[in-house]
Scaffold this active site. Structure first.
Site, mmCIF file in Angstrom:
data_model
loop_
_atom_site.group_PDB
_atom_site.id
_atom_site.type_symbol
_atom_site.label_atom_id
_atom_site.label_comp_id
_atom_site.label_asym_id
_atom_site.label_seq_id
_atom_site.Cartn_x
_atom_site.Cartn_y
_atom_site.Cartn_z
ATOM 1 N N ASN A 32 -70.772 -15.705 120.069
ATOM 2 C CA ASN A 32 -70.646 -16.275 121.409
ATOM 3 C C ASN A 32 -69.586 -17.355 121.463
ATOM 4 O OD1 ASN A 32 -72.862 -14.854 122.766
ATOM 5 N ND2 ASN A 32 -74.096 -15.910 121.219
ATOM 6 N N ARG A 69 -68.044 -18.549 126.642
ATOM 7 C CA ARG A 69 -68.041 -19.639 125.660
ATOM 8 C C ARG A 69 -66.958 -19.496 124.584
ATOM 9 N NH1 ARG A 69 -73.669 -20.385 123.223
ATOM 10 N NH2 ARG A 69 -74.170 -18.310 124.027
HETATM 11 C C1 UD1 Z 1 -80.778 -10.145 124.601
HETATM 12 C C2 UD1 Z 1 -82.256 -9.806 124.550
HETATM 13 C C3 UD1 Z 1 -82.972 -10.821 123.644
HETATM 14 C C4 UD1 Z 1 -82.373 -10.781 122.262
HETATM 15 C C5 UD1 Z 1 -80.883 -11.021 122.370
HETATM 16 C C6 UD1 Z 1 -80.242 -10.836 121.017
HETATM 17 C C7 UD1 Z 1 -82.738 -8.871 126.721
HETATM 18 C C8 UD1 Z 1 -83.322 -9.097 128.056
HETATM 19 N N1 UD1 Z 1 -82.773 -9.881 125.895
HETATM 20 O O1 UD1 Z 1 -80.622 -11.439 125.141
HETATM 21 O O2 UD1 Z 1 -84.357 -10.495 123.567
HETATM 22 O O3 UD1 Z 1 -82.975 -11.770 121.448
HETATM 23 O O4 UD1 Z 1 -80.264 -10.087 123.274
HETATM 24 O O5 UD1 Z 1 -78.910 -11.247 121.095
HETATM 25 O O6 UD1 Z 1 -82.296 -7.788 126.418
HETATM 26 N N2 UD1 Z 1 -74.888 -7.056 128.238
HETATM 27 C C9 UD1 Z 1 -74.304 -6.094 129.041
HETATM 28 N N3 UD1 Z 1 -74.629 -6.052 130.351
HETATM 29 C C10 UD1 Z 1 -75.504 -6.919 130.896
HETATM 30 C C11 UD1 Z 1 -76.081 -7.907 130.080
HETATM 31 C C12 UD1 Z 1 -75.761 -7.937 128.747
HETATM 32 O O7 UD1 Z 1 -73.500 -5.278 128.566
HETATM 33 O O8 UD1 Z 1 -75.732 -6.818 132.108
HETATM 34 C C13 UD1 Z 1 -74.535 -7.092 126.819
HETATM 35 C C14 UD1 Z 1 -73.768 -8.319 126.424
HETATM 36 O O9 UD1 Z 1 -72.387 -8.105 126.472
HETATM 37 C C15 UD1 Z 1 -74.225 -8.549 125.003
HETATM 38 C C16 UD1 Z 1 -75.629 -7.975 124.981
HETATM 39 O O10 UD1 Z 1 -75.722 -7.114 126.080
HETATM 40 O O11 UD1 Z 1 -73.442 -7.843 124.098
HETATM 41 C C17 UD1 Z 1 -76.724 -9.009 124.993
HETATM 42 O O12 UD1 Z 1 -76.540 -9.836 126.131
HETATM 43 P P1 UD1 Z 1 -76.766 -11.398 126.012
HETATM 44 O O13 UD1 Z 1 -76.657 -11.972 127.365
HETATM 45 O O14 UD1 Z 1 -75.941 -11.933 124.917
HETATM 46 O O15 UD1 Z 1 -78.237 -11.466 125.456
HETATM 47 P P2 UD1 Z 1 -79.523 -11.771 126.250
HETATM 48 O O16 UD1 Z 1 -79.631 -10.816 127.380
HETATM 49 O O17 UD1 Z 1 -79.542 -13.184 126.557
#
Ligand code: UD1
Ligand code: CA
Length: 457
Positions: free
Chosen positions: A225, A15
């Site tokens: 984001n 995004r």
């Molecule tokens: C996650 C949390 C959610 C919380 C939110 C806060 C989980 C399942 N959910 O949401 O409860 O409210 O963060 O922002 O944990 N990332 C990785 N590898 C992955 C997936 C994510 O490194 O496989 C990193 C992303 O780069 C990011 C962070 O983890 O920095 C959070 O990922 P994002 O997809 O933004 O958040 P959610 O998983 O949707």
């Protein structure tokens, strides 16, 4: 408490609509990831572990000076999966502080609170109340208001979506628990991801206490984001900086029109007018006055200095009581000694200007050494470049250079010399004498202006 820190940064950041990885976008001139790394380093002796996914080369190139452990997560299978990639680098007896590369402004104060509140065998979690919790995991509390679960938006019922308490995603968890729990995660959820949030239920199941802490400021836990969110956090960060300077006795004509992009120290009773940008390492002394629209990058400024409007200073040392500008450009390697003056439309590069010397109008001084109480007339140019090499100009003390002179380097103007206006000086000028090189003025007698022929009138 022994702490290891893990920073998740594998998300693609689609995004942002950018060819630059999201965590390399900048707030106050510093990448999002570096903000988090710097904060993380304050809590651990060990290097932070950064979990990355895409464009690892670009990340490592940009942060090549930074001491971190890079861990690759080839596929983004969820936050739980991401943390599990880091486990082999974490000692069994450590607590793991989990942070996010795209949540740049989490503060030392808030994390210290999380560490303080969380007892050794507990799971600590940072939660917050959000005005707009959309998209975030919701905190489900049970009897006695105890946290029992986190439910992701995509898995939540309409009723659960009404909950405003959200999961910030920041936790403090004993490594031994993560090593036990993460291999047990499954991806049976709406996003088919291995959710880190599922460890809450595992802790509950094992009667491990879950201790929640809240951040000092709502903005600290905001993620980036979109470019819109990036801009919002930039403004928040700048407001915080401005507040600190105001508290320490600096006058800011408008704290909303003041930008700091680096490590900046400003002394008491210094006044800064609007739209000033301070970049890199900047030290400004006491009682200085910085006019509007100035840019100072990597400069040291003494006390009682006046920098007038629209001046740009880069890589310079300015001694006490100097006056600079308006519209001056001071380039790297410049030193201005006590009480020297540099006026409008003057460019100075890699030169030192002595005590009480003045270069007040429309000059270029490059690769020069100028003594004390020298007066450089308007329009003086040091011709330091012959097209191939740069040469130095040396000017002694008490020299007077007349206006519109060209000093062709290498050349020395000795102490007390006077250079007649309009001279082109190619050889050294002796001390205490007038040197000039220009045609003597002459008047042509009986000369008549041409006149137009009768019919053309
Ligand atoms: C996650 C949390 C959610 C919380 C939110 C806060 C989980 C399942 N959910 O949401 O409860 O409210 O963060 O922002 O944990 N990332 C990785 N590898 C992955 C997936 C994510 O490194 O496989 C990193 C992303 O780069 C990011 C962070 O983890 O920095 C959070 O990922 P994002 O997809 O933004 O958040 P959610 O998983 O949707
Ligand atoms: Ca996600």
């Amino acid at each position: 408490m022994k702490i290891s820190t893990v920073i998740l940064a594998a998300g693609q950041g689609t995004r942002m609509h950018s060819s630059t990885p999201k965590v390399l976008h900048r707030i106050a001139g510093k990448t999002l990831l570096e903000h988090v790394i710097q904060t993380a380093k304050q809590f651990s002796q060990l290097s932070p572990i950064v979990v990355y996914g895409h464009q690892g080369e670009m990340l490592q190139k940009t942060l090549n000076q930074t001491d971190v452990i890079w861990v690759h997560q080839p596929e983004q299978l969820g936050t739980g999966h991401a943390v599990s990639q880091a486990l082999s680098h974490i000692p069994e007896d450590h607590q793991v502080l989990i942070l996010y590369g795209d949540v740049p402004l989490i503060s030392h104060v808030t994390l210290s609170k999380l560490l303080e509140n969380t007892t050794k065998n507990a799971l600590g979690i940072l939660t917050a109340h959000a005005h707009n919790p959309q998209g975030l995991g919701r905190i489900i509390r049970g009897p006695k208001n105890k946290i029992i679960k986190i439910i992701e938006e995509k898995d939540a019922t309409e009723k659960e979506k009404q909950i405003s308490e959200i999961n910030t995603g920041i936790y403090l968890v004993p490594a031994s628990y993560l090593k036990k729990w993460l291999p047990k995660l499954d991806n049976h959820n709406a996003q088919k991801e291995y959710y880190l949030t599922d460890i809450i239920e595992m802790a509950l199941h094992e009667n491990i206490s879950i201790i929640d802490t809240q951040p000092d400021h709502a903005e600290e836990i905001l993620g980036v984001n979109t470019r819109h969110q990036l801009a919002q956090l930039e403004r928040y960060y700048q407001r915080q900086q401005a507040k600190i300077f105001l508290q320490h006795g600096v006058t800011l004509m408008d704290p909303h029109r003041f930008d700091v992009r680096g490590d900046v120290v400003i002394g008491q009773d210094t006044t800064i007018d609007i739209n000033v940008i301070l970049e890199g390492d900047v030290k400004i002394g006491e009682r200085c006055v910085i006019g509007p629209h100035c840019i100072l990058r990597n400069v040291t400024v003494g006390n009682d200095v006046e920098i007038r409007a629209h001046s740009i200073l880069d890589g310079a040392m300015i001694d006490n009581e100097c006056i600079i500008g308006p519209f001056a450009r001071i380039r790297p390697g410049t030193k201005l000694a006590h009480k020297s003056h540099v006026g409008n439309f003057v460019e100075i590069k890699n030169s030192s200007i002595g005590v009480e010397s003045k270069i007040n109008h429309l000059s270029y001084v490059g690769d020069s050494q100028i003594g004390k109480q020298v007066n450089i007339g308007a329009g003086t140019i040091t011709c330091n470049y012959d097209g191939v090499n740069k040469h130095r100009t040396t000017i002694g003390d008490y020299v007077f250079v007349g206006s519109n002179s060209a000093l062709v380097a290498p050349v020395t103007i000795h102490d007390g010399a006077t250079i007649g206006a309009g001279s082109t000086i190619t050889r050294d000028a002796p001390p205490n004498q007038l040197t000039l090189s220009r045609e003597r003025q002459k008047t042509i007698e009986n000369w008549q202006r041409p006149v137009k022929a009768e019919k053309e009138r």
